[in-house]
Design a protein around this motif. Structure first.
Motif, PDB file in Angstrom:
ATOM      1  N   ALA A  92       0.825  -1.211   0.000  1.00  6.60           N
ATOM      2  CA  ALA A  92       0.000   0.000   0.000  1.00  6.60           C
ATOM      3  C   ALA A  92       0.857   1.258   0.000  1.00  6.60           C
ATOM      4  CB  ALA A  92      -0.943  -0.009   1.198  1.00  6.60           C
ATOM      5  N   VAL A  93       1.921   1.278   0.757  1.00  8.73           N
ATOM      6  CA  VAL A  93       2.822   2.438   0.746  1.00  8.73           C
ATOM      7  C   VAL A  93       3.429   2.612  -0.641  1.00  8.73           C
ATOM      8  CG1 VAL A  93       5.008   3.370   1.620  1.00  8.73           C
ATOM      9  CG2 VAL A  93       3.316   2.461   3.223  1.00  8.73           C
ATOM     10  N   GLY A  94       3.896   1.527  -1.224  1.00 11.81           N
ATOM     11  CA  GLY A  94       4.486   1.600  -2.559  1.00 11.81           C
ATOM     12  C   GLY A  94       3.495   2.071  -3.612  1.00 11.81           C
ATOM     13  N   ILE A  95       2.294   1.546  -3.584  1.00 10.03           N
ATOM     14  CA  ILE A  95       1.273   1.961  -4.553  1.00 10.03           C
ATOM     15  C   ILE A  95       0.860   3.407  -4.315  1.00 10.03           C
ATOM     16  CG2 ILE A  95      -1.136   1.587  -5.274  1.00 10.03           C
ATOM     17  CD1 ILE A  95      -0.546  -1.454  -4.864  1.00 10.03           C
ATOM     18  N   GLY A  96       0.726   3.801  -3.042  1.00 10.51           N
ATOM     19  CA  GLY A  96       0.377   5.193  -2.725  1.00 10.51           C
ATOM     20  C   GLY A  96       1.415   6.170  -3.258  1.00 10.51           C
ATOM     21  N   ILE A  97       2.673   5.866  -3.069  1.00 14.91           N
ATOM     22  CA  ILE A  97       3.749   6.727  -3.569  1.00 14.91           C
ATOM     23  C   ILE A  97       3.751   6.740  -5.092  1.00 14.91           C
ATOM     24  CG2 ILE A  97       6.273   6.953  -3.721  1.00 14.91           C
ATOM     25  CD1 ILE A  97       6.284   5.992  -0.727  1.00 14.91           C
ATOM     26  N   PHE A  98       3.584   5.580  -5.701  1.00 15.80           N
ATOM     27  CA  PHE A  98       3.497   5.492  -7.163  1.00 15.80           C
ATOM     28  C   PHE A  98       2.387   6.411  -7.678  1.00 15.80           C
ATOM     29  CE2 PHE A  98       1.139   3.632 -10.711  1.00 15.80           C
ATOM     30  CZ  PHE A  98       2.104   3.602 -11.704  1.00 15.80           C
TER      31      PHE A  98
END
Length: 158
Positions: A92-98
């Motif tokens: 979720a953190v990775g997708i949010g930043i993306f």
């Protein structure tokens, strides 16, 4: 380290208005029945809104939509992606930043939202209170303080 008068003044102003803003959200949260208005990530948003309002990351579009999209990603993971928490949080953190980067709404403090949302198993209601209403309030205060009180060019005109 030598602390000059300009830096000291900036620090006093940023600290004071950050405390006022977070204080207002805290009072609304704990002294009224209006709901939750505060999120942990709003504390780090204060650094940008009152310490560095000229930053592209401090602009209203970035603050509002950065918080909203990353919190939405966290809520989506909580409700629809049944993975172990250590995978959910990381994903979720990775997708949010993306998404913040792709959508040009980067607000670094919002990167922590999926962590809070997943650990707290937040519902879609969390997007309204504290994220939407809390962001509206912090942005209204930031605009009033920076533009009208401190006479800064905030928000920046593109």
């Amino acid at each position: 380290m030598k602390l000059n008068k300009e830096i000291f003044t900036k620090a006093i102003i940023a600290g004071f208005f950050s405390a006022v803003t977070i204080g207002a959200l805290t009072v609304l949260t704990y002294k009224t029945t209006l709901g939750l208005f505060i999120a942990a990530s709003f504390g780090s948003s204060m650094v940008l809104l009152f310490g560095f309002p000229e930053s592209p990351f401090a602009q209203p579009k970035n603050v509002f939509f950065g918080h909203l999209i990353t919190a939405l990603v966290g809520v989506f993971f909580v409700n629809f992606i049944p993975l172990p928490i250590y995978i959910s949080i990381a994903g979720a953190v990775g997708i949010g930043i993306f998404l913040m980067i792709v959508l040009d709404i980067v607000h670094p403090p919002a990167g922590g939202n999926p962590i809070m949302v997943i650990i707290g198993s937040a519902s879609f209601e969390y997007l309204i209170n504290p994220i939407i209403f809390g962001c509206i309030l912090i942005l209204l205060i930031a605009i009033m303080v920076n533009k009208f009180l401190l006479k800064k060019n905030y928000p920046l005109k593109k």
